[in-house]
Design a protein around this motif. Structure first.
Motif, PDB file in Angstrom:
ATOM      1  N   ARG A 169      -1.813  -2.719   7.385  1.00  0.00           N
ATOM      2  CA  ARG A 169      -2.450  -1.594   6.685  1.00  0.00           C
ATOM      3  C   ARG A 169      -1.448  -0.920   5.753  1.00  0.00           C
ATOM      4  O   ARG A 169      -1.756  -0.589   4.621  1.00  0.00           O
ATOM      5  N   ARG A 170      -0.229  -0.756   6.241  1.00  0.00           N
ATOM      6  CA  ARG A 170       0.814  -0.095   5.441  1.00  0.00           C
ATOM      7  C   ARG A 170       1.153  -0.901   4.196  1.00  0.00           C
ATOM      8  O   ARG A 170       1.369  -0.343   3.127  1.00  0.00           O
ATOM      9  N   GLN A 213      -0.790  -2.684   2.525  1.00  0.00           N
ATOM     10  CA  GLN A 213      -1.914  -2.618   1.597  1.00  0.00           C
ATOM     11  C   GLN A 213      -1.974  -1.285   0.855  1.00  0.00           C
ATOM     12  O   GLN A 213      -2.727  -1.141  -0.098  1.00  0.00           O
ATOM     13  N   MET A 214      -1.188  -0.324   1.298  1.00  0.00           N
ATOM     14  CA  MET A 214      -1.210   1.005   0.682  1.00  0.00           C
ATOM     15  C   MET A 214      -0.440   1.010  -0.628  1.00  0.00           C
ATOM     16  O   MET A 214       0.535   0.291  -0.791  1.00  0.00           O
ATOM     17  N   SER A 215      -0.872   1.878  -1.510  1.00  0.00           N
ATOM     18  CA  SER A 215      -0.121   2.099  -2.744  1.00  0.00           C
ATOM     19  C   SER A 215       1.137   2.899  -2.387  1.00  0.00           C
ATOM     20  O   SER A 215       1.201   3.524  -1.324  1.00  0.00           O
ATOM     21  N   GLU A 231       2.039   5.730  -3.444  1.00  0.00           N
ATOM     22  CA  GLU A 231       1.662   7.134  -3.251  1.00  0.00           C
ATOM     23  C   GLU A 231       1.031   7.341  -1.876  1.00  0.00           C
ATOM     24  O   GLU A 231       1.312   8.333  -1.196  1.00  0.00           O
ATOM     25  N   GLN A 232       0.193   6.406  -1.467  1.00  0.00           N
ATOM     26  CA  GLN A 232      -0.417   6.514  -0.138  1.00  0.00           C
ATOM     27  C   GLN A 232       0.649   6.437   0.955  1.00  0.00           C
ATOM     28  O   GLN A 232       0.592   7.177   1.932  1.00  0.00           O
ATOM     29  N   ARG A 233       1.632   5.549   0.793  1.00  0.00           N
ATOM     30  CA  ARG A 233       2.720   5.444   1.770  1.00  0.00           C
ATOM     31  C   ARG A 233       3.533   6.731   1.816  1.00  0.00           C
ATOM     32  O   ARG A 233       3.924   7.200   2.886  1.00  0.00           O
ATOM     33  N   ARG A 234       3.783   7.300   0.647  1.00  0.00           N
ATOM     34  CA  ARG A 234       4.534   8.557   0.590  1.00  0.00           C
ATOM     35  C   ARG A 234       3.793   9.654   1.355  1.00  0.00           C
ATOM     36  O   ARG A 234       4.379  10.407   2.137  1.00  0.00           O
ATOM     37  N   GLU A 236       1.544   9.219   3.742  1.00  0.00           N
ATOM     38  CA  GLU A 236       1.566   8.874   5.171  1.00  0.00           C
ATOM     39  C   GLU A 236       2.905   9.267   5.786  1.00  0.00           C
ATOM     40  O   GLU A 236       2.954   9.782   6.902  1.00  0.00           O
TER      41      GLU A 236
END
Length: 96
Positions: free
Chosen positions: A9-10, A12-14, A16-19, A21
């Motif tokens: 899942r991680r 697959q994140m952009s 920005e999404q990881r930041r 999270e």
């Protein structure tokens, strides 16, 4: 024939999404650590962490141009809250 590798899942994140999270995880750890020596919730530490989080969010919002008055708005909310608490104290004869 190769089997497709399932990405986490991680992965697959952009970025920005990881930041975001990472930010969520950081604050969760800080909130979870708001206990005293006996393991009970420490309201003073919780207030400090909450203020730090609000201040950091306001700073990020201002820097990103999302809310140019974010710090002012935070100050206004805190000011209003403090006035309300003080008014209740005065109404109760000065008792907290």
């Amino acid at each position: 024939m190769t089997t497709p590798v399932k990405r986490s899942r991680r992965a697959q994140m952009s970025p920005e999404q990881r930041r975001l999270e990472n930010l969520k995880s950081f604050w969760k750890q800080r909130y979870d650590a708001c206990t005293d020596d006996t393991g009970q919730l420490d309201p003073g530490e919780l207030a400090r962490v909450s203020f730090d989080r609000a201040r950091a969010a306001a700073t990020r919002a201002q820097r990103a141009g999302l809310a140019p008055k974010a710090m002012y708005e935070l100050a206004e909310m805190l000011h209003t809250w403090a006035e309300q608490v003080e008014a209740r104290q005065m109404a109760s004869g000065g008792n907290p």
